[in-house]
Design a protein around this motif. Structure first.
Motif, mmCIF file in Angstrom:
data_model
loop_
_atom_site.group_PDB
_atom_site.id
_atom_site.type_symbol
_atom_site.label_atom_id
_atom_site.label_comp_id
_atom_site.label_asym_id
_atom_site.label_seq_id
_atom_site.Cartn_x
_atom_site.Cartn_y
_atom_site.Cartn_z
ATOM 1 N N ILE A 470 11.883 5.322 6.255
ATOM 2 C CA ILE A 470 11.419 3.961 6.539
ATOM 3 C C ILE A 470 9.891 4.022 6.531
ATOM 4 O O ILE A 470 9.287 4.729 7.342
ATOM 5 C CB ILE A 470 11.940 3.459 7.897
ATOM 6 N N VAL A 471 9.276 3.292 5.613
ATOM 7 C CA VAL A 471 7.849 3.438 5.348
ATOM 8 C C VAL A 471 7.132 2.121 5.614
ATOM 9 O O VAL A 471 7.550 1.065 5.117
ATOM 10 C CB VAL A 471 7.596 3.871 3.889
ATOM 11 N N HIS A 472 6.057 2.160 6.402
ATOM 12 C CA HIS A 472 5.217 0.987 6.660
ATOM 13 C C HIS A 472 3.761 1.430 6.643
ATOM 14 O O HIS A 472 3.435 2.549 7.029
ATOM 15 C CB HIS A 472 5.528 0.349 8.019
ATOM 16 N N SER A 473 2.896 0.527 6.214
ATOM 17 C CA SER A 473 1.470 0.841 6.197
ATOM 18 C C SER A 473 0.667 -0.421 6.464
ATOM 19 O O SER A 473 1.143 -1.532 6.255
ATOM 20 C CB SER A 473 1.056 1.433 4.839
ATOM 21 N N THR A 474 -0.559 -0.231 6.911
ATOM 22 C CA THR A 474 -1.463 -1.357 7.134
ATOM 23 C C THR A 474 -2.903 -0.881 6.973
ATOM 24 O O THR A 474 -3.229 0.273 7.286
ATOM 25 C CB THR A 474 -1.247 -1.975 8.528
ATOM 26 N N PHE A 475 -3.744 -1.774 6.465
ATOM 27 C CA PHE A 475 -5.160 -1.437 6.272
ATOM 28 C C PHE A 475 -5.827 -1.173 7.616
ATOM 29 O O PHE A 475 -5.629 -1.910 8.579
ATOM 30 C CB PHE A 475 -5.857 -2.595 5.550
ATOM 31 N N GLU A 476 -6.645 -0.111 7.683
ATOM 32 C CA GLU A 476 -7.314 0.237 8.929
ATOM 33 C C GLU A 476 -8.824 0.060 8.828
ATOM 34 O O GLU A 476 -9.432 -0.618 9.653
ATOM 35 C CB GLU A 476 -6.972 1.671 9.323
ATOM 36 N N GLU A 477 -9.454 0.656 7.809
ATOM 37 C CA GLU A 477 -10.901 0.577 7.707
ATOM 38 C C GLU A 477 -11.340 1.107 6.342
ATOM 39 O O GLU A 477 -10.541 1.644 5.576
ATOM 40 C CB GLU A 477 -11.565 1.425 8.798
ATOM 41 N N TYR A 478 -12.629 0.939 6.042
ATOM 42 C CA TYR A 478 -13.217 1.589 4.875
ATOM 43 C C TYR A 478 -13.789 2.932 5.323
ATOM 44 O O TYR A 478 -14.543 3.004 6.295
ATOM 45 C CB TYR A 478 -14.308 0.713 4.263
ATOM 46 N N GLY A 479 -13.406 4.001 4.624
ATOM 47 C CA GLY A 479 -13.884 5.337 4.958
ATOM 48 C C GLY A 479 -14.463 6.024 3.738
ATOM 49 O O GLY A 479 -14.475 5.480 2.628
ATOM 50 N N ASP A 480 -14.958 7.226 3.913
ATOM 51 C CA ASP A 480 -15.563 7.984 2.824
ATOM 52 C C ASP A 480 -14.561 8.202 1.691
ATOM 53 O O ASP A 480 -13.374 8.469 1.921
ATOM 54 C CB ASP A 480 -16.065 9.337 3.330
ATOM 55 N N TYR A 481 -15.071 8.107 0.462
ATOM 56 C CA TYR A 481 -14.237 8.345 -0.722
ATOM 57 C C TYR A 481 -13.798 9.810 -0.733
ATOM 58 O O TYR A 481 -14.609 10.723 -0.557
ATOM 59 C CB TYR A 481 -15.041 8.021 -1.981
ATOM 60 N N LEU A 482 -12.502 10.034 -0.919
ATOM 61 C CA LEU A 482 -11.941 11.368 -0.740
ATOM 62 C C LEU A 482 -11.684 12.115 -2.037
ATOM 63 O O LEU A 482 -10.948 13.097 -2.057
ATOM 64 C CB LEU A 482 -10.629 11.266 0.063
ATOM 65 N N GLY A 483 -12.265 11.660 -3.140
ATOM 66 C CA GLY A 483 -12.152 12.415 -4.383
ATOM 67 C C GLY A 483 -10.959 12.011 -5.224
ATOM 68 O O GLY A 483 -10.204 11.105 -4.883
ATOM 69 N N PRO A 484 -10.758 12.685 -6.359
ATOM 70 C CA PRO A 484 -9.681 12.326 -7.286
ATOM 71 C C PRO A 484 -8.312 12.490 -6.653
ATOM 72 O O PRO A 484 -8.114 13.308 -5.759
ATOM 73 C CB PRO A 484 -9.883 13.295 -8.467
ATOM 74 N N MET A 485 -7.364 11.688 -7.156
ATOM 75 C CA MET A 485 -6.016 11.647 -6.593
ATOM 76 C C MET A 485 -5.014 12.116 -7.637
ATOM 77 O O MET A 485 -5.186 11.865 -8.837
ATOM 78 C CB MET A 485 -5.695 10.221 -6.148
ATOM 79 N N VAL A 486 -3.952 12.781 -7.199
ATOM 80 C CA VAL A 486 -2.909 13.215 -8.110
ATOM 81 C C VAL A 486 -2.244 11.996 -8.737
ATOM 82 O O VAL A 486 -2.025 10.978 -8.089
ATOM 83 C CB VAL A 486 -1.868 14.078 -7.358
ATOM 84 N N GLY A 487 -1.967 12.079 -10.033
ATOM 85 C CA GLY A 487 -1.349 10.957 -10.737
ATOM 86 C C GLY A 487 0.150 11.152 -10.893
ATOM 87 O O GLY A 487 0.777 11.959 -10.194
ATOM 88 N N ARG A 488 0.722 10.413 -11.835
ATOM 89 C CA ARG A 488 2.152 10.519 -12.101
ATOM 90 C C ARG A 488 2.459 11.897 -12.668
ATOM 91 O O ARG A 488 1.759 12.396 -13.546
ATOM 92 C CB ARG A 488 2.550 9.414 -13.083
ATOM 93 N N GLY A 489 3.498 12.508 -12.200
ATOM 94 C CA GLY A 489 3.802 13.882 -12.602
ATOM 95 C C GLY A 489 4.488 13.996 -13.940
ATOM 96 O O GLY A 489 4.428 15.042 -14.577
#
Length: 615
Positions: A470-489
């Motif tokens: 069961i997955v839920h999310s909500t916006f919290e804040e703007y933070g430092d950019y964390l670099g490149p993200m893994v894409g579709r495998g």
């Protein structure tokens, strides 16, 4: 009806905590409606998509005439708000009309990410919450722990001592229609909740003798009278036929005259001659009106602070459909029609932003999240529009010379045996765990994760947990950019021919991956028809027919069983695509395609991109 008899209350809750069902019980037991007048469940969820998905998307107003045990009459305006943070624009503007809030919390799940979001908005408006621990009929209910968790959340959100230490709490079962002030005793009806509203929600403390001020927070539209402004009277008294000054959010002024006034009554409205200070009403007959406008007395026109709306965090490209199947399934296919529809949406969807793209048939559309934009696209499909949309991207900002991106609070409830794979998936997307505890047979885990990491994550979490997460999310804040993200495998399979899919072709491709199409579906060159087992894209012919001769008959191998195709949902398709792909949307189909349909064009673009990267 004097302002002392008015109660304006917003209903706020996390998704699926029983908010709309509880409002049903309030409406049914108010004594205002005849038997049979209220039909079905989730009465306020009138939008078809709301009923299909079981969520509230649009904020709505209704009003209940309630008589307490002493015989006093009260006019209770109920403001139903969405529970999902993607529709926070609806929450923010509606809360300005309320004097208090009912915070609905599930008796088992307790406060969740959207609970934090909507409660934070309510506290920012200075609203005092009445906490309703709902679903007390659940056998695993844990009301005492939930009470403590709500207290901790109030303290964490910076509530003052009055709100954090002395909030009233009501225990209820919306589906069974009862409320009680005693945690150990089930109630017989919903009236204890009515009494709590009358006692703890303050009457509007506004000046009826001051010059008129009304803030427009919502718009409605009628083909007969045009725009209808809905809002609250913050000062003075408003009368039908009265001349007023309209002050927009930029300070521009114009004199207009009110045509009709409508007070909310039950599930609808009734025409009245006067609206008292503190009440909520609909104003008909204004030449121009917009969200954030102030309607003020001509003699002493002073604006109210406009509604502050959080900025969008996600954007994507909307463009006309230019596939070979364009115009076969939809009614509206031109850029002019799409532009007009998006401009109309801007009139009421205050959290949306639309800008022109790199060409006349491309639009850059930004919203509060994938669900926010997905609902807009679903509405466009149902209205007969054809269009193509690109991969969603988060909006990265430059703040004080630093590159910043939106960070979200992600909460996952998962059986204990699946905790390892779930944590690995979230960790790969730069999620950092902040909390873990047990809730019954599930483990509750909270992460801070970049919004980029959520795109495509939900489907993978459900796969890793056997569908139990069961997955839920909500916006919290703007933070430092964390670099490149893994894409579709995985890569995809791309059709090389236009025509109808055949079972023979799919059978031969069964060991190459999973298919998005099934026999009989029409496909075109450049359409994505399946997912490849490996990480590279391949071209396939899914229209190949079996060659027939006097030895091989058409019915040979007729008993071969094909693997079922993977169904594509709108949000699932948006999460799946990469930068060189589009989702084609029509009233009857959702297709994936490459931006460049010809294989030669794709190879040329790939070589050009590689050369630019080397340079």
């Amino acid at each position: 009806m004097t302002s002392q008899a008015i109660r304006n209350i917003a209903i706020i809750a996390h998704v699926d905590h029983g908010k709309t069902t509880l409002v049903d019980a309030l409406l049914r037991q108010s004594g205002q409606f005849r038997d049979g007048e209220l039909m079905g469940d989730c009465i306020l969820d009138s939008n078809p998509i709301e009923r299909e998905r079981g969520i509230t998307i649009l904020s709505k107003n209704c009003a209940i005439q309630y008589t307490d045990r002493e015989g006093n009459d009260f006019h209770i305006n109920i403001l139903d708000t969405p529970g999902h943070a993607d529709f926070g624009g609806e929450v923010e503007r509606v809360l300005t009309m309320a004097d208090g809030a009912l915070l609905i919390v599930d008796a088992f799940e307790g406060p969740m990410p959207q609970t934090r979001f909507v409660l934070g908005k309510a506290l920012a408006q200075g609203l005092k919450p009445i906490v309703v621990v709902n679903k007390m009929d659940r056998p695993e209910a844990r009301p005492d722990q939930v009470h403590s968790e709500v207290f901790d959340l109030l303290v964490e959100l910076g509530a003052d001592d009055e709100h954090a230490m002395d909030f009233p709490i009501v225990y209820a079962s919306g589906v069974n229609g009862w409320a009680s002030m005693d945690v150990d005793k089930a109630g017989t009806d919903i009236h204890p909740l009515f009494e709590a509203i009358i006692e703890h929600i303050p009457a509007p403390k506004l000046d009826a003798d001051a010059p008129l001020q009304m803030l427009v927070t919502t718009l409605d539209y009628s083909d007969y009278v045009g725009r209808i402004g809905i809002g609250r009277v913050f000062a003075g008294t408003m009368k039908a036929g009265q001349a007023v000054t309209r002050i927009d959010r930029h300070g521009n002024r114009s004199n207009q005259r009110i045509g009709q006034l409508h007070q909310f009554h039950g599930l609808g409205r009734r025409q009245v001659q006067q609206i008292e200070v503190g009440d909520i009403c609909a104003v008909v007959g204004l030449n121009e009106v917009d969200i954030g406008d102030t309607l003020a007395s001509i003699e002493d026109a002073k604006p109210l602070p406009p509604v502050k709306i959080d900025e969008p965090t996600l954007d994507m490209v909307f463009r006309i459909n230019d596939s070979p199947f364009v115009g076969q399934e939809g009614t509206y296919v031109t850029s002019r029609q799409l532009r007009e529809r998006l401009q109309k949406e801007l009139q009421t969807n205050v959290a949306l932003r639309v800008e022109d793209g790199e060409s006349g048939d491309v639009f850059q559309v930004a919203g509060r999240g994938l669900l926010h934009l997905g609902i807009l696209l679903e509405n466009l499909r149902r209205e007969g529009y054809e269009l193509s949309v690109g991969k969603p991207h988060v909006i990265v900002k430059e703040i004080d010379g630093r590159k910043m991106e939106p960070i979200e609070l992600l909460a996952i409830d998962v059986p204990e045996e699946h905790v390892g794979p779930v944590m690995q998936l979230v960790g790969e997307r730069r999620g950092i765990m902040s909390k873990m505890d047990a809730k019954g047979d599930f483990t509750h885990i909270e992460f801070r994760i970049p919004s980029r990491g959520l795109i495509g994550l939900r489907t993978r979490l459900l796969t890793a947990s056997g569908g139990n997460a069961i997955v839920h999310s909500t916006f919290e804040e703007y933070g430092d950019y964390l670099g490149p993200m893994v894409g579709r495998g995985q890569g995809v399979m791309i059709a090389t021919e236009t025509g109808a899919v055949t079972a023979h072709a799919i059978e031969n491709l069964a060991d190459r991956g999973s298919m998005f199409v099934k026999p009989g579906d029409a496909v075109y060159e450049g359409q994505v028809v399946g997912e490849h087992n490996r990480d590279n894209d391949i071209t396939v012919n899914v229209t190949r027919k079996k060659q027939l001769n006097n030895i091989r008959s058409a019915t040979k191998e007729a008993t071969v069983t094909l693997k079922a195709s993977r169904g594509l949902t709108l949000e699932g398709a948006l999460e799946y695509i990469e930068d060189d792909e589009l989702v084609e949307l029509t009233p009857t189909a959702i297709r994936l395609r490459k931006i460049s349909l010809k294989e030669s064009d794709r190879k040329r673009n790939s070589r050009r991109a590689a050369a630019m990267q080397q340079a």
